[in-house]
Every structure is written in structure tokens, then in C-alpha cells.
Design a protein around this motif. Structure first.
Motif, PDB file in Angstrom:
ATOM      1  N   TRP A 237       0.841  -1.196   0.000  1.00 47.30           N
ATOM      2  CA  TRP A 237       0.000   0.000   0.000  1.00 47.30           C
ATOM      3  C   TRP A 237       0.878   1.249   0.000  1.00 47.30           C
ATOM      4  CZ3 TRP A 237      -4.679  -0.911  -1.385  1.00 47.30           C
ATOM      5  CH2 TRP A 237      -5.363  -2.054  -0.961  1.00 47.30           C
ATOM      6  N   PRO A 238       0.432   2.326  -0.637  1.00 44.16           N
ATOM      7  CA  PRO A 238       1.198   3.573  -0.593  1.00 44.16           C
ATOM      8  C   PRO A 238       1.376   4.059   0.838  1.00 44.16           C
ATOM      9  CG  PRO A 238      -0.549   3.695  -2.247  1.00 44.16           C
ATOM     10  CD  PRO A 238      -0.794   2.457  -1.449  1.00 44.16           C
ATOM     11  N   GLN A 239       2.411   4.825   1.066  1.00 48.85           N
ATOM     12  CA  GLN A 239       2.673   5.362   2.399  1.00 48.85           C
ATOM     13  C   GLN A 239       1.554   6.308   2.821  1.00 48.85           C
ATOM     14  OE1 GLN A 239       6.439   7.321   2.728  1.00 48.85           O
ATOM     15  NE2 GLN A 239       6.234   7.780   4.904  1.00 48.85           N
ATOM     16  N   GLN A 240       1.120   6.187   4.058  1.00 41.38           N
ATOM     17  CA  GLN A 240       0.048   7.039   4.577  1.00 41.38           C
ATOM     18  C   GLN A 240       0.542   8.481   4.682  1.00 41.38           C
ATOM     19  OE1 GLN A 240      -1.436   5.720   8.351  1.00 41.38           O
ATOM     20  NE2 GLN A 240      -2.929   7.384   8.552  1.00 41.38           N
ATOM     21  N   LYS A 241      -0.239   9.429   4.118  1.00 34.66           N
ATOM     22  CA  LYS A 241       0.158  10.833   4.138  1.00 34.66           C
ATOM     23  C   LYS A 241      -0.790  11.719   4.928  1.00 34.66           C
ATOM     24  CE  LYS A 241       2.677  10.738  -0.253  1.00 34.66           C
ATOM     25  NZ  LYS A 241       2.825  11.359  -1.605  1.00 34.66           N
ATOM     26  N   SER A 242      -1.909  11.161   5.372  1.00 28.23           N
ATOM     27  CA  SER A 242      -2.864  11.943   6.156  1.00 28.23           C
ATOM     28  C   SER A 242      -3.422  11.062   7.256  1.00 28.23           C
ATOM     29  CB  SER A 242      -4.005  12.457   5.268  1.00 28.23           C
ATOM     30  OG  SER A 242      -4.907  11.405   4.954  1.00 28.23           O
ATOM     31  N   ASN A 243      -4.243  11.649   8.102  1.00 23.14           N
ATOM     32  CA  ASN A 243      -4.882  10.865   9.163  1.00 23.14           C
ATOM     33  C   ASN A 243      -6.357  10.630   8.858  1.00 23.14           C
ATOM     34  OD1 ASN A 243      -5.891  13.429   9.479  1.00 23.14           O
ATOM     35  ND2 ASN A 243      -5.354  13.642  11.652  1.00 23.14           N
ATOM     36  N   LYS A 244      -6.717  10.717   7.567  1.00 20.02           N
ATOM     37  CA  LYS A 244      -8.121  10.583   7.181  1.00 20.02           C
ATOM     38  C   LYS A 244      -8.561   9.137   6.977  1.00 20.02           C
ATOM     39  CE  LYS A 244      -8.559  15.183   5.108  1.00 20.02           C
ATOM     40  NZ  LYS A 244      -8.976  15.954   3.905  1.00 20.02           N
ATOM     41  N   LEU A 245      -7.629   8.209   7.029  1.00 18.69           N
ATOM     42  CA  LEU A 245      -7.915   6.779   6.913  1.00 18.69           C
ATOM     43  C   LEU A 245      -8.690   6.438   5.641  1.00 18.69           C
ATOM     44  CD1 LEU A 245      -8.954   6.044  10.621  1.00 18.69           C
ATOM     45  CD2 LEU A 245      -6.695   5.825   9.575  1.00 18.69           C
ATOM     46  N   LYS A 246      -8.398   7.169   4.579  1.00 16.29           N
ATOM     47  CA  LYS A 246      -9.055   6.890   3.304  1.00 16.29           C
ATOM     48  C   LYS A 246      -8.587   5.534   2.770  1.00 16.29           C
ATOM     49  CE  LYS A 246      -9.552  11.718   1.847  1.00 16.29           C
ATOM     50  NZ  LYS A 246      -9.304  12.682   0.736  1.00 16.29           N
ATOM     51  N   PRO A 513     -21.913  10.313  -1.629  1.00  8.29           N
ATOM     52  CA  PRO A 513     -21.757   8.903  -2.000  1.00  8.29           C
ATOM     53  C   PRO A 513     -22.826   8.044  -1.340  1.00  8.29           C
ATOM     54  CG  PRO A 513     -20.019   9.606  -0.491  1.00  8.29           C
ATOM     55  CD  PRO A 513     -20.737  10.835  -0.916  1.00  8.29           C
ATOM     56  N   PRO A 514     -23.137   6.888  -1.912  1.00  9.77           N
ATOM     57  CA  PRO A 514     -24.254   6.074  -1.418  1.00  9.77           C
ATOM     58  C   PRO A 514     -23.957   5.267  -0.162  1.00  9.77           C
ATOM     59  CG  PRO A 514     -23.239   5.016  -3.302  1.00  9.77           C
ATOM     60  CD  PRO A 514     -22.561   6.345  -3.156  1.00  9.77           C
ATOM     61  N   PHE A 515     -22.786   5.431   0.419  1.00  7.89           N
ATOM     62  CA  PHE A 515     -22.449   4.724   1.657  1.00  7.89           C
ATOM     63  C   PHE A 515     -21.559   5.608   2.524  1.00  7.89           C
ATOM     64  CE2 PHE A 515     -19.630   3.412  -1.802  1.00  7.89           C
ATOM     65  CZ  PHE A 515     -18.387   3.777  -1.308  1.00  7.89           C
ATOM     66  N   LYS A 516     -21.520   5.289   3.800  1.00  6.57           N
ATOM     67  CA  LYS A 516     -20.687   6.023   4.754  1.00  6.57           C
ATOM     68  C   LYS A 516     -19.859   5.040   5.574  1.00  6.57           C
ATOM     69  CE  LYS A 516     -24.105   8.218   6.786  1.00  6.57           C
ATOM     70  NZ  LYS A 516     -24.868   9.145   7.652  1.00  6.57           N
ATOM     71  N   LEU A 517     -18.649   5.467   5.948  1.00  5.96           N
ATOM     72  CA  LEU A 517     -17.792   4.707   6.847  1.00  5.96           C
ATOM     73  C   LEU A 517     -17.596   5.519   8.127  1.00  5.96           C
ATOM     74  CD1 LEU A 517     -15.124   3.377   4.322  1.00  5.96           C
ATOM     75  CD2 LEU A 517     -16.925   2.056   5.434  1.00  5.96           C
ATOM     76  N   GLU A 518     -17.544   4.820   9.254  1.00  3.09           N
ATOM     77  CA  GLU A 518     -17.506   5.487  10.553  1.00  3.09           C
ATOM     78  C   GLU A 518     -16.255   6.335  10.755  1.00  3.09           C
ATOM     79  OE1 GLU A 518     -18.001   4.177  15.259  1.00  3.09           O
ATOM     80  OE2 GLU A 518     -17.276   2.725  13.777  1.00  3.09           O
ATOM     81  N   LYS A 519     -15.099   5.860  10.300  1.00  2.00           N
ATOM     82  CA  LYS A 519     -13.831   6.548  10.568  1.00  2.00           C
ATOM     83  C   LYS A 519     -13.193   7.125   9.306  1.00  2.00           C
ATOM     84  CE  LYS A 519     -12.780   3.633  14.587  1.00  2.00           C
ATOM     85  NZ  LYS A 519     -11.820   2.652  15.165  1.00  2.00           N
ATOM     86  N   SER A 520     -13.269   6.436   8.213  1.00  2.00           N
ATOM     87  CA  SER A 520     -12.638   6.912   6.983  1.00  2.00           C
ATOM     88  C   SER A 520     -13.370   8.124   6.429  1.00  2.00           C
ATOM     89  CB  SER A 520     -12.618   5.803   5.934  1.00  2.00           C
ATOM     90  OG  SER A 520     -11.786   4.739   6.335  1.00  2.00           O
TER      91      SER A 520
END
Length: 540
Positions: A237-246, A513-520
Motif C-alpha cells: 500500500w502507498p505510504q500514509q500521508k494523512s490521518n483521514k484513513l481513506k 456517496p451512497p455509503f458512509k464509513l464510521e472513521k474513513s
């Protein structure tokens, strides 16, 4: 219909037609993540006047997309599976999201500066009545029904049936085409369009006729999506650059496509965090009215693959990409020197996605096509007509198979991206409108009692075989507003996007978007905008 629940049926479809579908070989992590997805809605009854389970299908696929995103985030960021939610009403509106953008409460597609930009993509004035009605269902000399299709340049189709260029009303254009098509047998039209002119067009079949056909027999054995493993060194996986948990942060996607189905794939990937570059060509037409919504989250660069410079620019994009989505006619990209083998010589780890109408097996695989063509091929159009009490096919009311094939493609891409971090492999992926429509048909249709209640809920709704997609979407949108007037007034269903890339000072509201994630964090980080505004390079 009191005992029926679209939310419960959506969950059943998720469980029985997706999660335990052995043909899909879903990672166990996707299945586990799906246990944390909740399907909700403020109304348990269907409201789109169609016999097939359109809301339930969209909701189940949205739930699986949410689960895939959750599983990837858990894998990348070492977090627990997230609670996720799919709202069945929002998932339904998603199927008409191209007509929902607004500016200051007014339809965005009525904004002057924005429309001036969109006009640049309509190279052949397809909004002109005589051009627009070249794409419609008409009865033939032998009593069959044929979907004539003018694609994005109606000249060849008009010439085939002997319709001259003229300024007429919509009603007059329908009469002109009806009279002309009635002079030909369906077999002649289908052969001439597809074999001689390389234009889309198909005879409207019933489901029974389709599944008895050679193409139907072959495609009915195909899964909802097809994945072929290609040997490659294992990815990370690419290196994490934010804390948005995308889920897809840092994943690079090339969108080489037009119109709806394939652009929906990349739009879903974009809202999950992918960096998407849409490859446009200012010399080619498009259904530009889709751009405001479907290009959300994407940059847009102008590349002409007929030139050496264009090929070099495209190759540079491929070299740095994780995913390439190819939504052109089968063989177009290969004709320019880019196929599965040559692409992997440029980038060994690339996930290559092909999307088309008919599927990639069977005698009709080579043909060009659109949503309406697959809907008529598989028999969905005959189901729609009979549901409305008509003895004629009617194209389904929304660009349903386009949007839901887009959801299918996005799920397949996430599966491929996940699995290439576990195995020494990458993937070729095939999705098609016809693979989706077969799966959709097999979900079953509403029974007589449910259908009666659904028609009563949409009293006054009236469409015919000659209602082309523009008319169908307009009438269906009006029906939604009548049956569920509160839906478009829910601010939580919409997100703001700057209009500056269109030359508009105000924000544009587009559907969430048609769905939601709790943290991302799910967001369209890049606003849509004019074609070709971006450089053909990945951000460093």
C-alpha cells in the motif's frame, strides 16, 4: 406490501447473491467487514416504478463497496472493521445523480457559463431533436422492436434508415424515425448497424429469447465480474500521508472512458481516496451533461492517442498508475498499442479493467454498445414494458445498469488491489452491462401484489417505447419527486463542490456517496471542471 422491506431484501441480496457467491471468490476480510454494514432507510417500500429490484440491487452493491473499503482501511491502517451505513433512499438517488447537481438551488445544467463548457463536448449537436431521436426503440417491418442508436454522432444511423438532416420537433422526429424504421426488418438493421457501420443497435429480446441465444448461453455462465491473475511482484500500500484513513489514499487511477458506467467506477474510487486522472480527447464527442457529477474527484487531461506525443504522455501515466479503467469500444486501446501484455511491460503491477456492453465472451463481444442496448438485449426492457401494462419494450427508467456496473467495477478493483498485496500477482478485470443485467434479472422481480402497490404509488406515471433516455430520466425524476418529495430536501444527502473549475463563482451541490464509513473520510477532494484542464502527470 406491508410485509416487504427493501432494507431486508437488500441485506438478503448482499448475503446470498454477493458474499456467498462462490464465483466472486471474495476475500474473507470483505465478508467479515460486511458484518459491520447496516442498511437503513426511512421507507420500507420500493418507489421507482419498475418491476426489478433496483433499490435493493443498488443498496446491496453499495454495502459491499463499503465493506471492501472498510477491509482495506483495516489492512492498511491496523484498525478494526468500521461500522458502515447504506441508506436505501440515497442509494436509489445515486442512480440519477447526473441530473441532481444544483447552483443556488437551480439545476446546474441551466447555468450559462457551465453550459458553455459542456457544449464543447457535444461535437455533433446531439440535443437537436432529429439527432436525439436516432436513439430510441421503434417497431420494425417484421413486427419486432429495435433499439436504434445514434451514439454521439447520429449521422451514420440516420443515413442507414434514410432520415435527412432537418429542424423538427421531438414529436415530429419520433414520427419520422418510426415511419422509416418500419420499412426494414430487425435483422437487416442489426446486421447493417453492427457489421457494416460499426454502430450500436439491437433487437429487443425477452429474457427467454436472450437466454436461449448463443450469446445468452455463454454470458449466463459468467460471474458478475471476471478477474484473471497476472504474475507480478507483490505490491504494498502507498505510504500514509494523512490521518483521514481513506481506503485508497495514494492509489493512482487512469480513467480512459466516456459517458457513464466506467466513469462511475473511477468516481467511486475517487471518493474512497484514489488520485484519479481522466484522459479526455478534445477531438472526440462525449455526453457532456454527465461531467459535472461523474467527474467529481478527478483531474482531466487532454491526450490524443493517435499522435506520438499522446502515446508518450499516456505511457508515462501508465508507468505511475495502479489502475487503468478502459471503457472504450473493445479493441480501441489495443489498436493504439496498449493491451494487457504491453501495459505490463510498462508497469508490471498495473490492474487493468475493461468495461463494455455485451461482455467479453460470446459472438457479440466485439460490438459497441450502451446501457439501453444491454437492457434491450437481456430482456429488461420487455419486463419494464409489461410491468406498465404495455405490449412493447420500454427502456428502464434510469441509467441503472450503467451506475450499478460502475459499483461492480469499483468493488472488483478494490478486490484486486487488496489481493495484490497478499499474492505475487496483479489482475485483468472484465465488467459489462450485460453481466450486471443477467445478475440483476436473477435477483427476481416484484410479485403481482407488490407490482400493483408500486404502480398505485406512481399513479399517473406514463412512458412508452419512444421515450428515449432523456425523457425517461426526466419523467422518472418527476415521479420520484411526487412519490418521495422529501428526499431532495435532505441536506445530508448533498455535498458542496467549488464551481471555479467551471468558471462559476458559486459552489455546486452534488449527491453524496451512497455509503458512509464510521472513521474513513469520504470526499471528492478534486472538484469536477472543464475538459483537459489538468496536466498529464501524477502529483509528486
Amino acid at each position: 406490501m406491508a410485509t416487504y422491506s427493501v432494507q431486508r431484501e437488500s441485506h438478503r441480496i448482499l448475503e446470498e447473491h454477493l458474499l456467498i457467491n462462490s464465483q466472486l471468490s471474495l476475500p474473507k476480510e470483505f465478508v467479515e467487514a460486511a458484518k459491520h454494514v447496516k442498511i437503513t432507510g426511512s421507507d420500507s417500500n420500493p418507489f421507482i416504478p419498475t418491476p426489478c429490484k433496483i433499490t435493493e440491487s443498488a443498496s446491496a452493491l453499495s454495502a459491499l463497496a463499503a465493506a471492501a473499503g472498510s477491509a482495506i482501511s483495516a489492512d492498511r491502517y491496523d484498525i478494526e472493521y468500521q461500522n458502515a451505513e447504506v441508506d436505501t433512499d440515497l442509494a436509489t438517488l445515486f442512480l440519477e445523480s447526473i441530473v441532481l447537481p444544483t447552483i443556488n438551488g437551480e439545476p446546474a445544467l441551466q447555468n450559462g457559463p457551465l453550459m458553455a463548457e459542456l457544449k464543447k463536448g457535444d461535437l455533433y449537436n446531439m440535443s437537436k431533436a432529429i439527432h436525439q431521436q436516432a436513439t430510441n426503440v421503434y417497431q420494425t417491418k417484421d413486427g419486432k422492436w429495435y433499439h436504434l442508436h445514434g451514439s454521439m454522432n447520429a449521422t451514420a444511423t440516420m443515413g442507414m434508415v434514410g432520415v435527412e438532416e432537418q429542424d423538427v420537433t421531438r414529436e415530429e422526429a419520433i414520427k419520422i424515425f418510426s415511419d422509416k424504421v418500419a420499412q426494414y426488418d430487425a435483422t437487416y438493421l442489426e446486421r447493417t448497424a453492427n457489421e457494416d457501420l460499426r454502430q450500436a443497435g439491437v433487437t429487443c429480446l425477452t429474457p427467454e429469447e436472450f437466454f436461449a441465444s448463443e450469446h445468452g448461453k455463454i454470458m449466463s455462465g459468467e460471474p458478475l465480474w471476471t478477474m484473471r491473475p497476472i504474475a507480478a511482484s507483490r505490491s504494498t500500500w502507498p505510504q500514509q500521508k494523512s490521518n483521514k484513513l481513506k481506503p485508497l489514499e495514494g492509489i493512482r487511477v487512469i480513467d480512459f472512458s466516456r459517458v457513464i458506467a466506467a466513469p462511475v467506477i473511477s468516481k467511486i474510487l475517487a471518493v474512497l481516496g484514489a488520485d484519479v486522472i481522466k484522459v479526455s480527447n478534445q477531438n472526440l464527442p462525449d455526453v457532456s451533461g454527465t461531467w459535472v457529477d461523474l467527474s467529481a474527484g478527478k483531474k482531466d487531461t487532454n491526450i490524443d492517442l493517435k499522435t506520438a506525443e499522446g502515446k508518450k504522455a499516456f505511457e508515462a501515466l501508465v508507468e505511475g498508475a495502479d489502475v487503468l479503467i478502459d471503457g472504450y469500444r473493445p479493441g480501441v486501446l489495443s489498436k493504439h498499442g496498449f493491451n494487457s501484455e504491453s501495459l505490463r511491460q510498462i508497469n508490471q503491477k498495473l490492474v487493468y479493467v475493461r468495461e463494455n456492453c455485451y461482455g467479453f465472451k460470446g459472438p457479440l463481444a466485439y460490438r459497441s454498445g450502451w446501457q439501453q442496448i444491454s437492457d434491450c438485449l437481456v430482456g429488461i426492457s420487455w419486463l419494464q414494458g409489461k410491468f406498465l401494462g404495455l405490449n412493447e419494450p420500454v427502456v428502464p427508467l434510469l441509467p441503472n445498469s450503467d451506475y450499478q456496473t460502475g459499483l461492480v467495477g469499483a468493488i472488483a478493483v478494490m478486490q484486486a488491489l487488496f489481493q495484490r498485496t497478499k499474492l505475487d500477482t496483479t489482475y485483468d478485470i472484465d465488467v459489462s452491462l450485460t453481466q450486471y443485467n443477467i445478475w440483476y434479472y436473477r435477483l427476481g422481480q416484484y410479485n403481482a401484489e407488490q407490482s400493483k402497490a408500486l404502480l398505485a404509488r406512481n399513479e399517473g406515471f406514463h412512458v412508452r417505447h419512444y421515450d428515449e433516455m432523456f425523457s425517461l430520466v426526466r419523467k422518472t425524476h418527476a415521479a420520484i419527486c411526487k412519490a418521495r418529495p422529501e428526499l431532495l430536501k435532505r441536506p445530508e444527502y448533498f455535498v458542496k463542490m467549488p464551481g471555479k473549475e467551471w468558471g462559476v463563482d458559486e459552489d455546486i451541490l452534488i449527491l453524496a456517496p451512497p455509503f458512509k464509513l464510521e472513521k474513513s473520510v469520504l470526499e471528492y477532494a478534486v472538484p469536477s471542471g472543464s475538459r483537459g484542464r489538468s496536466s498529464p502527470a501524477w502529483a509528486t
